[in-house]
Structure formats: structure tokens, C-alpha cells
Design a protein around this motif. Sequence first.
Motif, PDB file in Angstrom:
ATOM      1  N   GLU A 111       9.659 -10.201  -0.149  1.00  0.00           N
ATOM      2  CA  GLU A 111       9.146  -9.137  -1.008  1.00  0.00           C
ATOM      3  C   GLU A 111       7.752  -8.697  -0.552  1.00  0.00           C
ATOM      4  OE1 GLU A 111       7.745  -8.687  -5.657  1.00  0.00           O
ATOM      5  OE2 GLU A 111       9.228 -10.210  -5.100  1.00  0.00           O
ATOM      6  N   GLU A 112       6.906  -9.677  -0.211  1.00  0.00           N
ATOM      7  CA  GLU A 112       5.571  -9.331   0.277  1.00  0.00           C
ATOM      8  C   GLU A 112       5.652  -8.543   1.584  1.00  0.00           C
ATOM      9  OE1 GLU A 112       3.628 -13.056   0.547  1.00  0.00           O
ATOM     10  OE2 GLU A 112       3.257 -13.231  -1.600  1.00  0.00           O
ATOM     11  N   THR A 116       4.445  -4.749   2.351  1.00  0.00           N
ATOM     12  CA  THR A 116       3.530  -4.440   3.455  1.00  0.00           C
ATOM     13  C   THR A 116       4.101  -3.336   4.343  1.00  0.00           C
ATOM     14  OG1 THR A 116       2.729  -6.729   3.433  1.00  0.00           O
ATOM     15  CG2 THR A 116       2.302  -5.428   5.416  1.00  0.00           C
ATOM     16  N   VAL A 117       5.397  -3.431   4.681  1.00  0.00           N
ATOM     17  CA  VAL A 117       6.036  -2.395   5.503  1.00  0.00           C
ATOM     18  C   VAL A 117       6.015  -1.055   4.778  1.00  0.00           C
ATOM     19  CG1 VAL A 117       8.221  -1.681   6.526  1.00  0.00           C
ATOM     20  CG2 VAL A 117       7.468  -4.042   6.768  1.00  0.00           C
ATOM     21  N   GLU A 118       6.283  -1.092   3.500  1.00  0.00           N
ATOM     22  CA  GLU A 118       6.285   0.149   2.736  1.00  0.00           C
ATOM     23  C   GLU A 118       4.886   0.776   2.707  1.00  0.00           C
ATOM     24  OE1 GLU A 118       8.235   1.691  -1.462  1.00  0.00           O
ATOM     25  OE2 GLU A 118       7.532  -0.366  -1.292  1.00  0.00           O
ATOM     26  N   GLU A 119       3.859  -0.058   2.564  1.00  0.00           N
ATOM     27  CA  GLU A 119       2.504   0.469   2.574  1.00  0.00           C
ATOM     28  C   GLU A 119       2.159   1.073   3.930  1.00  0.00           C
ATOM     29  OE1 GLU A 119       0.017  -2.733   1.466  1.00  0.00           O
ATOM     30  OE2 GLU A 119       0.617  -2.739  -0.650  1.00  0.00           O
ATOM     31  N   ASN A 120       2.531   0.379   5.019  1.00  0.00           N
ATOM     32  CA  ASN A 120       2.255   0.916   6.355  1.00  0.00           C
ATOM     33  C   ASN A 120       2.985   2.229   6.600  1.00  0.00           C
ATOM     34  OD1 ASN A 120       0.536  -1.154   7.050  1.00  0.00           O
ATOM     35  ND2 ASN A 120       2.138  -2.404   7.960  1.00  0.00           N
ATOM     36  N   PHE A 121       4.241   2.298   6.143  1.00  0.00           N
ATOM     37  CA  PHE A 121       5.002   3.540   6.287  1.00  0.00           C
ATOM     38  C   PHE A 121       4.336   4.667   5.504  1.00  0.00           C
ATOM     39  CE2 PHE A 121       8.216   6.464   4.589  1.00  0.00           C
ATOM     40  CZ  PHE A 121       8.719   6.973   5.781  1.00  0.00           C
ATOM     41  N   GLY A 122       3.894   4.369   4.291  1.00  0.00           N
ATOM     42  CA  GLY A 122       3.223   5.392   3.498  1.00  0.00           C
ATOM     43  C   GLY A 122       1.953   5.883   4.167  1.00  0.00           C
ATOM     44  N   ARG A 123       1.177   4.940   4.746  1.00  0.00           N
ATOM     45  CA  ARG A 123      -0.034   5.359   5.450  1.00  0.00           C
ATOM     46  C   ARG A 123       0.299   6.234   6.654  1.00  0.00           C
ATOM     47  NH1 ARG A 123      -1.440  -0.339   5.010  1.00  0.00           N
ATOM     48  NH2 ARG A 123      -2.743  -0.697   3.187  1.00  0.00           N
ATOM     49  N   VAL A 276      -2.142  -0.744  10.354  1.00  0.00           N
ATOM     50  CA  VAL A 276      -2.623  -2.009  10.905  1.00  0.00           C
ATOM     51  C   VAL A 276      -1.439  -2.802  11.430  1.00  0.00           C
ATOM     52  CG1 VAL A 276      -3.825  -4.155  10.380  1.00  0.00           C
ATOM     53  CG2 VAL A 276      -4.550  -2.028   9.296  1.00  0.00           C
ATOM     54  N   GLU A 277      -1.612  -3.363  12.620  1.00  0.00           N
ATOM     55  CA  GLU A 277      -0.582  -4.229  13.188  1.00  0.00           C
ATOM     56  C   GLU A 277      -0.779  -5.682  12.767  1.00  0.00           C
ATOM     57  OE1 GLU A 277      -0.110  -3.877  17.340  1.00  0.00           O
ATOM     58  OE2 GLU A 277       0.506  -1.776  17.291  1.00  0.00           O
ATOM     59  N   TYR A 278      -2.015  -6.153  12.737  1.00  0.00           N
ATOM     60  CA  TYR A 278      -2.292  -7.519  12.294  1.00  0.00           C
ATOM     61  C   TYR A 278      -3.759  -7.633  11.908  1.00  0.00           C
ATOM     62  CZ  TYR A 278      -4.180  -8.175  17.024  1.00  0.00           C
ATOM     63  OH  TYR A 278      -4.905  -8.046  18.170  1.00  0.00           O
ATOM     64  N   TYR A 279      -4.046  -8.716  11.189  1.00  0.00           N
ATOM     65  CA  TYR A 279      -5.405  -9.007  10.760  1.00  0.00           C
ATOM     66  C   TYR A 279      -5.852 -10.330  11.384  1.00  0.00           C
ATOM     67  CZ  TYR A 279      -4.324  -5.587   7.103  1.00  0.00           C
ATOM     68  OH  TYR A 279      -3.953  -4.471   6.421  1.00  0.00           O
ATOM     69  N   GLU A 280      -7.155 -10.473  11.533  1.00  0.00           N
ATOM     70  CA  GLU A 280      -7.747 -11.726  11.997  1.00  0.00           C
ATOM     71  C   GLU A 280      -8.777 -12.175  10.971  1.00  0.00           C
ATOM     72  OE1 GLU A 280      -7.449 -11.829  16.823  1.00  0.00           O
ATOM     73  OE2 GLU A 280      -9.077 -10.635  15.957  1.00  0.00           O
ATOM     74  N   LEU A 281      -8.510 -13.348  10.382  1.00  0.00           N
ATOM     75  CA  LEU A 281      -9.390 -13.908   9.362  1.00  0.00           C
ATOM     76  C   LEU A 281     -10.277 -14.971  10.002  1.00  0.00           C
ATOM     77  CD1 LEU A 281     -10.197 -14.214   6.344  1.00  0.00           C
ATOM     78  CD2 LEU A 281      -8.420 -15.971   6.186  1.00  0.00           C
ATOM     79  N   TYR A 282     -11.582 -14.813   9.835  1.00  0.00           N
ATOM     80  CA  TYR A 282     -12.559 -15.759  10.376  1.00  0.00           C
ATOM     81  C   TYR A 282     -13.168 -16.547   9.219  1.00  0.00           C
ATOM     82  CZ  TYR A 282     -12.239 -12.687  14.459  1.00  0.00           C
ATOM     83  OH  TYR A 282     -11.781 -11.939  15.513  1.00  0.00           O
ATOM     84  N   TYR A 283     -13.424 -17.827   9.438  1.00  0.00           N
ATOM     85  CA  TYR A 283     -14.017 -18.644   8.375  1.00  0.00           C
ATOM     86  C   TYR A 283     -14.791 -19.810   8.993  1.00  0.00           C
ATOM     87  CZ  TYR A 283      -9.996 -21.705   9.262  1.00  0.00           C
ATOM     88  OH  TYR A 283      -9.058 -22.519   9.852  1.00  0.00           O
ATOM     89  N   GLU A 307       0.086  -9.973   7.026  1.00  0.00           N
ATOM     90  CA  GLU A 307      -0.032  -9.556   5.640  1.00  0.00           C
ATOM     91  C   GLU A 307      -1.501  -9.489   5.239  1.00  0.00           C
ATOM     92  OE1 GLU A 307       1.789 -12.237   6.488  1.00  0.00           O
ATOM     93  OE2 GLU A 307       3.749 -11.268   6.606  1.00  0.00           O
ATOM     94  N   THR A 308      -1.732  -8.937   4.050  1.00  0.00           N
ATOM     95  CA  THR A 308      -3.097  -8.849   3.531  1.00  0.00           C
ATOM     96  C   THR A 308      -3.452 -10.079   2.713  1.00  0.00           C
ATOM     97  OG1 THR A 308      -2.259  -7.617   1.622  1.00  0.00           O
ATOM     98  CG2 THR A 308      -3.081  -6.340   3.499  1.00  0.00           C
ATOM     99  N   HIS A 309      -2.940 -11.213   3.090  1.00  0.00           N
ATOM    100  CA  HIS A 309      -3.288 -12.481   2.441  1.00  0.00           C
ATOM    101  C   HIS A 309      -3.013 -13.597   3.433  1.00  0.00           C
ATOM    102  CE1 HIS A 309       0.981 -13.500   1.846  1.00  0.00           C
ATOM    103  NE2 HIS A 309       1.134 -12.215   1.567  1.00  0.00           N
TER     104      HIS A 309
END
Length: 627
Positions: A111-112, A116-123, A276-283, A307-309
Motif C-alpha cells: 500500500e505504501e 508512492t507510485v501514485e504520488e510520483n505519477f501525479g507529479r 524522485v527515484e530514491y532518497y538518501e538518509l544521513y544520520y 519511500e518517504t520513510h
Amino acid sequence: MDLFEIRGGALDVIAEEAEHQDLSRDSTIMADREARPPRGVSTFQRFSVDTNESLHFEPCEDSLPSPTPPEDELDDDNVFREGETEGEIVTVRNRLQGKVAEMENFAGHLEEIFLTVEENFGRQEQHLEQHYNDVLLTLSQRYDERAAGLEEEKKGKLEALYKQLLACGRAMDASKELIETAQKVYRSQDKRLFLKAVMPTIKRIEDFAKEEVELTLSTSLEFNTPLSDMSDVKTMMDSINVVPAPSAPVINPQMPNSASQTSLRVCWSLFSDDTVEYYELYYRPVLEDTPADSSCAPPVSKVKVKETHCTVADLLPNAQYELWVTATNTTGISPASEKALYMTVPSPPVIKQRECTSCPEAALIRWESGNTNPVDSYTVELSEMGTDGTENAITESIVAVPTCQCVIQLQTGRRYLISVRAVNIGGPSDRSEVITVSTTGTLFYLLEETAHSCLSISEDGFTISYGDEELPISAMALDDNNTFSRCVAVLGDLIPVRGRHYWEVEVDDETEFRIGVASEDTERNSYLGANNTSWCMRHILTPSRHKFEFLHGGCSPDLRITVNPVRIGVALDYERGTLSFFNVDLEQHLHTFHCNFPNYVQPCFGLDNPGALTVHNGIEAPEYAFI
């Protein structure tokens, strides 16, 4: 079909199959009980689990008939087999429930991804529509510019032709006027007038003949049509297939219960129409003692997700982490987001067993945090123990405890299992080690920080002893305001509950002692019973007898005790305002103080000569103690 409908339908089918299996199993058991197989033939069903988690019930017949057992043994075997089969079915049902839970988690993950795909398609759709509108706007501007140029060119041509037309008209009028004048002169009969007018007329005709008349068009009839510069339109058309680099993401603030002791769940979002194709989270962990520009700063870790999480694992407990994220597509990488601080849940607190006290109505639990970073609050969990020593399934919780101690109201004559959890924004910690609290009687420990320097306290915290050695001067100089300096005494840590409390003290005949209660702020440089903040029973050795006094404010009633008590019971009743002493062995009442006790008091114990005494508490008060 909507993903929610697919997920719900699949789970409903699984639930219906599980219910159908339960009904089938119940009917099979009932039928088996009603129709027993003949003796000597074993037709019980063998249960097996295949590798694909499906269930099979296969009949199994022995080739040789079994000997006929007695009726009782046959019933026992059938009961055992039914119980064993039911146990296996319960096990498989639990496994099926686990599979259902896994499927639900997987469906949630799908579902997530779907969202995400639906949001990217909308953008992407909005991006294409924006480019389309920009191209139309540019073409419209080019058309307006070209139309305005043609209008200006047309106006110029018409003005030039009009001027040429006016010049031709003036020339034709002039020639016509000359012709008429010449005809008039020619027709004149008066020779004198003819000779006078003919020469000027000839002069005018000669001058007119010398003038050149433009007989060609002053402007071209063709319009100038230069090629329009459509390079920017071409660039825009080409850019439709080029996705712009995304803007900086925004990390959401940490949500409650979004962490564990070693992991964090981080969420972020985009406030633009980026693809966006992917995200990179730094910590990295935040260390208080490390400067921001130090080369010894902790290393930065990175996680790549679509994903955005993201859930970050293998972290330190009760630690702050600095996090930031970037977004990447085929064009490039976005700027980094603003840095956010997240916290993992705290480490479990450590209950201080020696500082926990209780009485028949309540318990005071003390603990230490065990965490370097502060926590928001604590949660105390308790469950009652049954008579067989098992833990009750019902657990009560006291939440939002701000400090490292808590008074819990309990029921009399019960045993409880108590633990503590530390809570911060990330969530609750694992529970601490469980302690057992009994409400049979009053339990307390001695406050070692109040003990006189000559007193020694046993390891279990219930026996005090006074040796023969003298107090060194250096030790006397280190005495503080909380330590008894004149009376060799110590206070007990009684729970601050205004109820009934009972404890016993074991002494010997050769020890001079003082036992009773005193206010927490009683004078440390005074003897117990010699002031108005302490009430005590005193034993004095004289050459002729054992003398007992019941002191308060330095005064004692004239009492004589014939049998020296070896075990003395002390009963404190806040409601009645009484403090009573008893000879436990004889169940004999010795004396009772009557006082309202406006403030909480603490048990006190003192030794006036070398010796020892032992405190017994946590025991049930005898019936005669509070009559």
C-alpha cells in the motif's frame, strides 16, 4: 480494483477458511465421539504439515489389529489422542495467524509503495501539463509578435503608396491647369494680350517638363517574412523528457512511539512537484562533549530508500541522532534538508531495592534512570501474584510519573510484581527488573546517611551494632547536619503514608538502647527522647535492676516493667495518633504515646553502650497491636 479492497478481500477469505476449519474440526470431533471405531482397528487420523504450510489429514490403518484394551484405557487413549490433535491444531492455527499477520504487513508495505507510485505519477503528470502550458504560451507570444510586425509593415507600405498617390494627383492637377492656360492664350483674339501671356506660359510649361515624375511604386508589394526564432520553444519541447532536479525534502518532527531502544522510524515529505527515484538518509549520534567543528565528530551513516520513510537500526539507546535527507533523480541531487533531532527510547530504569518501602496500604518505589539524556516521564507497571506464585494476566500502569519515585496504593495482604519503564518521545523503554512487594506488613530499610559514625549496619540493612572503639577526631570533624553526632543512632526510611505501621526490634539484656520514632528534621546533636520531635523507649542498666523509660521531651512516666522484653513490638497509628510498645513474647502492652503526629515520622534506633539490635519488619501486625 482498489488496494484496500484486495487486501480486505484476501483477509476475509483467510478468516472464512479458518472459521470453516474450526467448524469442520468440531464436527469431526463430535462425530468421532458419537461413533467410535471397532476395537482392534486403529483409524485415528495422522496430522501432518506439508512444506507449503497446507494441512493434510490422512487415514492410517494398521495392518495388525491391536489387542483389546480395557474400556478405561481405551477412553484414556482417545482423550489423549484428541487432546494431542487439538494441541497440534492450535499450534497450526497460531502459525496461520502469524502468516496472516505477515500478509497484513506485506499488504501495508504494498500500500505504501502504491501510494508512492501514485504520488510520483501525479507529479510527473503535473510536470508535463506545466510544460504543455509553457509551450502554448510561448507560441502565442511568438504569434502576437509576428502579427504585430506584419501590421507595422502593412501600415508603412500603405502610407508610402498614399504619399505617391498624392504626388501623382498634384502633378496631374498642375498639367491640367497648364493645358487650360495654354488653350486660353491660344484662343485669345487680342494680339497684345497674347504676346503678353504667351512667354510666361511657355516658361511654365518648360519648367513643368523639366520636373521628373516617379512612375514606379515606392514600395514593394511583397511582405518581408523572416524565419521566427523558435529555439526556446525547441528547448522547452526537449525539456519535456528531462526531469528537473528535486528540491530539498522536509524531515517531519519525531512522532510519539516511533522508536525502539536501537531503532528509529523517520518520515519526510516533499512540498513540490518533484519526481524522485530514491532518497538518501544521513544520520549520526549527537555527543554533548564533541564540538561541532571537531575532527573527532562521530562518523555519518547513510541509508538509501525509495519511500518517504525509513527505519534506521543498530542505534544506541536513549541517544539523540541528527538526521538529514536528500532526494535524487536522473537529473541530479537535491539540496540537503534541514537537520532534525530524533531520540531512541531510553534504557530500562534500575529499581533501588534497598530504598523501596511498603506498608499494608501502599508501596513507595524508587529507581534511578540509568540514562545520560533526560527522559520525559516514567511508567510504573504492577500485577498481582496469585496464591500459587503465578503472575496475574492483568497489568495496571501508572503513567506520566515525573520523578524517580512513586507511591502506589495497594490492597492489604497481597503480593505484587512491580517494574518501571522510562518514556521519551521515541516511546517506552523495556521494563526494568521486576521486584516483589508484599503488603502483609510495613517494610523499610535503615538510612545509612543518618547513622552515627560509631554505628555499623549489616549487609542486609536490618542489624546495627556499636563497637568498643572510640570515635577518631577526624571522623567527628566530617559529620554533617544529617548524621547523628551526639546520640549513637540511626533513622529508618518509613513510607510516607498516614496509616498503620508495625515492626519489631530484637535486643538483649546487656544492651542499653533507644527505640521509637522521630521526625525527619529531629535535632542530630540531641538524644532521642530528649526533644519534642522524638518519642522513644529507653533501656538503662543499673546496678540493681533494668530500668525502662518512655521519653518525649525529656520526660517519662513512672513505670516499672518486671519482665525484660527481648523482642519489642512498635505500633504506629497515624489515624488514632498513637505510638505503642509491646512485649511480643508475652503479648504484653508496655506503654502508649498519644500524639497527633502532624508531620511524618521515621523509625529511630539508638545504642547507649556497645551492643547490637536487629529490626524485624515486613511482618503482619498481631491482633492486639491496634486494639
